[in-house]
Design an enzyme around this catalytic site. Structure first.
Site, PDB file in Angstrom:
ATOM      1  CG  ASP A 100      -1.581  -1.163   1.618  1.00  0.00           C
ATOM      2  OD1 ASP A 100      -1.452  -2.155   0.905  1.00  0.00           O
ATOM      3  OD2 ASP A 100      -2.288  -1.142   2.644  1.00  0.00           O
ATOM      4  CD  GLN A 124       2.075  -1.008   5.344  1.00  0.00           C
ATOM      5  OE1 GLN A 124       1.864  -2.070   5.886  1.00  0.00           O
ATOM      6  NE2 GLN A 124       2.480   0.056   6.014  1.00  0.00           N
ATOM      7  CB  SER A 170      -1.979   1.170   5.496  1.00  0.00           C
ATOM      8  OG  SER A 170      -1.244   0.426   4.568  1.00  0.00           O
ATOM      9  NE  ARG A 172      -5.984  -4.146   7.862  1.00  0.00           N
ATOM     10  CZ  ARG A 172      -6.605  -5.286   8.157  1.00  0.00           C
ATOM     11  NH1 ARG A 172      -6.753  -5.675   9.404  1.00  0.00           N
ATOM     12  NH2 ARG A 172      -7.098  -6.047   7.191  1.00  0.00           N
ATOM     13  CG  ASP A 173      -5.594   0.233   6.517  1.00  0.00           C
ATOM     14  OD1 ASP A 173      -4.581  -0.124   7.152  1.00  0.00           O
ATOM     15  OD2 ASP A 173      -6.226  -0.533   5.768  1.00  0.00           O
TER      16      ASP A 173
HETATM   17  C1  FRU Z   1      -3.972  -3.529   2.714  1.00  0.00           C
HETATM   18  C2  FRU Z   1      -3.481  -3.863   4.109  1.00  0.00           C
HETATM   19  C3  FRU Z   1      -3.901  -2.833   5.119  1.00  0.00           C
HETATM   20  C4  FRU Z   1      -2.854  -2.974   6.189  1.00  0.00           C
HETATM   21  C5  FRU Z   1      -1.618  -3.237   5.370  1.00  0.00           C
HETATM   22  C6  FRU Z   1      -0.611  -4.131   6.013  1.00  0.00           C
HETATM   23  O1  FRU Z   1      -3.231  -4.112   1.718  1.00  0.00           O
HETATM   24  O2  FRU Z   1      -3.904  -5.147   4.492  1.00  0.00           O
HETATM   25  O3  FRU Z   1      -5.208  -2.985   5.597  1.00  0.00           O
HETATM   26  O4  FRU Z   1      -2.726  -1.829   6.976  1.00  0.00           O
HETATM   27  O5  FRU Z   1      -2.066  -3.829   4.174  1.00  0.00           O
HETATM   28  O6  FRU Z   1       0.516  -4.232   5.202  1.00  0.00           O
END
Ligand code: FRU
Length: 485
Positions: free
Chosen positions: A46, A62, A106, A165-166
């Site tokens: 990401d 990421q 993320s 998350r995120d």
């Molecule tokens: C999306 C995800 C996010 C997470 C991240 C971990 O691809 O699964 O939800 O924060 O990747 O790498």
């Protein structure tokens, strides 16, 4: 493909020397990109922390340093003056606290003009691997490295599953408050998003409630990477629904969708003007993130991961995979989202490419069509067979992309052929080819299609049947592959 133990995937990176050989080895790969951001080693997924701040575009991805595997995730930092020329800056956020011990997952960024702030998910796991996601924050330090806030802003809620998350941070001028949208899964495993607000970036966060997207209370099993922006007075909501199949997406269970509509921050209700749409119709496009601080109310800037969760790619054999898309400019006209490459991309046109029926390794193809049937095959073999086929059928006004003609096949089980229905007859296709990716922009950004592709040395031709004008340019490299950790 290589099997990884948990210990191997979650190894902590202690010194750059641990991965310098890996970088040296993969930098010789014929599939390394030259004008797309790609992992310095290992895997990139990401886009994170994308913002314009003090004259510089900051982007992170990421990053799992060790190979083509999702394990311990870092934020790797790249910067650019123009969204096209990118430079490696090294690790941005590392999983080095209790709260993010198993990954800095993320998140997003925002600049207040003075400072650049980051919001991310600290992926904490206990020894028994129970997960607790924390919403953490950081600020860009004077040395250009993010400095973490000592404690998270808040922890997870117990009325949702562990999937929370995120964080996407936004400023709402009307309310004079910051909002954080968090991708979530309800206890009954429905995709959802949570909304928090505060008057300040590092303090005072309170839970406002669940985001309601009218008509979509029951859509997908988890919404990853939410993003919201106002463009020309309309709200654009983007997220990546997963654990569900959607029409026209073959067997894939990972998608990236958008809605155009209106966001009411009093009732936390997003009312879409119409149905959801695919942000991109391609095989490999996920977790798109728009930039903050674009500085133009009529325009957004977006970048995405060329790849999908649970999928793997031919370069995995070389211990790396993933790439970012080109940065795209977003506009909304007549209720439709248009996405085109940022205009600085065209500065990479080095010279017009002349070799008849051959493709440059990195370049651009522009096709002008009269709207009749068209059959284009990229990366054909010396005898003209095979290739990555792009067909337009006038009767159904649909483009079909089929990658079964390529020598190297991958992710066959999720589907190797996808349709892209067009709203208007085909007039133009802009095709951006780098060493292991293809991006199509159709009818000036009405629809887009992104895919990884791994042509072998022999697959360097193209054929075109139909009434169309073709021009090709070779591209200059714009992304440095320096080993900076
Ligand atoms: C999306 C995800 C996010 C997470 C991240 C971990 O691809 O699964 O939800 O924060 O990747 O790498």
């Amino acid at each position: 493909m290589r099997e990884w133990t948990r210990e191997e995937r979650y190894q902590v990176l202690k010194t750059p020397g641990q991965i310098s050989d890996l970088h040296e080895r993969i930098s010789r790969s014929v599939w390394r990109q030259t004008y797309h951001v790609q992992p310095v080693t290992g895997l990139s997924s990401d886009p994170n922390g994308f913002a314009y701040h003090k004259g510089v575009w900051h982007l992170f991805y990421q990053w799992c340093p060790w190979g083509a595997v999702h394990g311990l995730k870092y934020w790797y930092h790249v910067t650019s003056p123009d969204l096209v020329h990118w430079k490696n800056e090294g690790v941005g956020l590392a999983p080095d606290t209790y709260y993010d011990n198993r990954g800095t997952h993320s998140g997003s960024a925002i600049s207040d003009g003075e400072d650049l702030f980051f919001f991310y998910t600290g992926n904490h796991r206990d020894d028994d691997w129970t997960r607790t996601p924390y919403t953490c924050a950081a600020r860009l330090g004077a040395d250009g490295k993010p400095v973490k806030r000592e404690k998270p802003l808040f922890g997870p809620r117990d009325d949702y599953s562990e999937h929370q998350r995120d964080p996407k941070i936004v400023w709402n001028e009307e309310k004079k408050r910051y909002y954080i949208f968090i991708g979530a899964q309800t206890l009954d495993q429905k995709g959802s998003a949570q909304v928090y607000s505060s008057e300040q970036l590092f303090e005072g966060w309170k839970y406002e409630g669940r985001l309601h997207v009218v008509g979509y209370e029951d859509f997908g099993g988890m919404w990853e990477c939410p993003y919201i922006v106002n463009i020309s007075g309309k709200d654009l909501l983007i997220f990546s629904p997963q654990y569900t199949k959607l029409p026209g997406r073959a067997e894939s269970t990972n998608h990236n969708v958008y809605f155009i509509g209106n966001m009411d921050y009093d009732t936390l209700t997003f009312t879409p003007d119409g149905k959801y749409r695919y942000l991109d119709y391609g095989f490999d496009f996920y977790a798109a993130q728009g930039a903050a601080n674009v500085g133009d109310p009529d325009k957004g800037i977006l970048i995405s991961w060329i790849g999908l969760p649970d999928n793997h790619y031919a370069s995995a054999e070389e211990d790396w995979e993933g790439s970012m898309t080109l940065a795209r400019e977003l506009r909304i006209r007549d209720g439709h989202l248009y996405q085109v490459p940022v205009s600085a991309v065209y500065d990479l046109r080095e010279k017009e490419w002349k070799p008849e029926g051959k493709l440059p390794k990195a370049g651009e193809m522009q096709i002008l069509s009269d709207g009749s049937d068209l059959k284009l095959r990229l990366f054909t073999r010396p005898d003209g067979s095979g290739g990555f086929s792009i067909c337009y059928d006038k009767a159904s006004q649909t483009m079909t992309v089929d990658k079964t003609g390529m020598k190297l096949r991958f992710n066959e089980s999720v589907g190797e052929r996808l349709d892209m229905p067009l709203e208007t007859p085909l007039s133009r296709i802009g095709i951006f080819i780098d060493h292991s990716s293809v991006e199509l922009f159709v009818n000036d950004g009405e629809e887009t299609f992104t895919a990884h592709v791994y042509p072998t040395e022999q697959e360097d031709g193209y054929t075109l049947d139909g009434h169309a004008d073709v021009r090709l340019w070779q591209y200059a490299p714009s992304v440095k592959d320096d080993f900076v950790v």
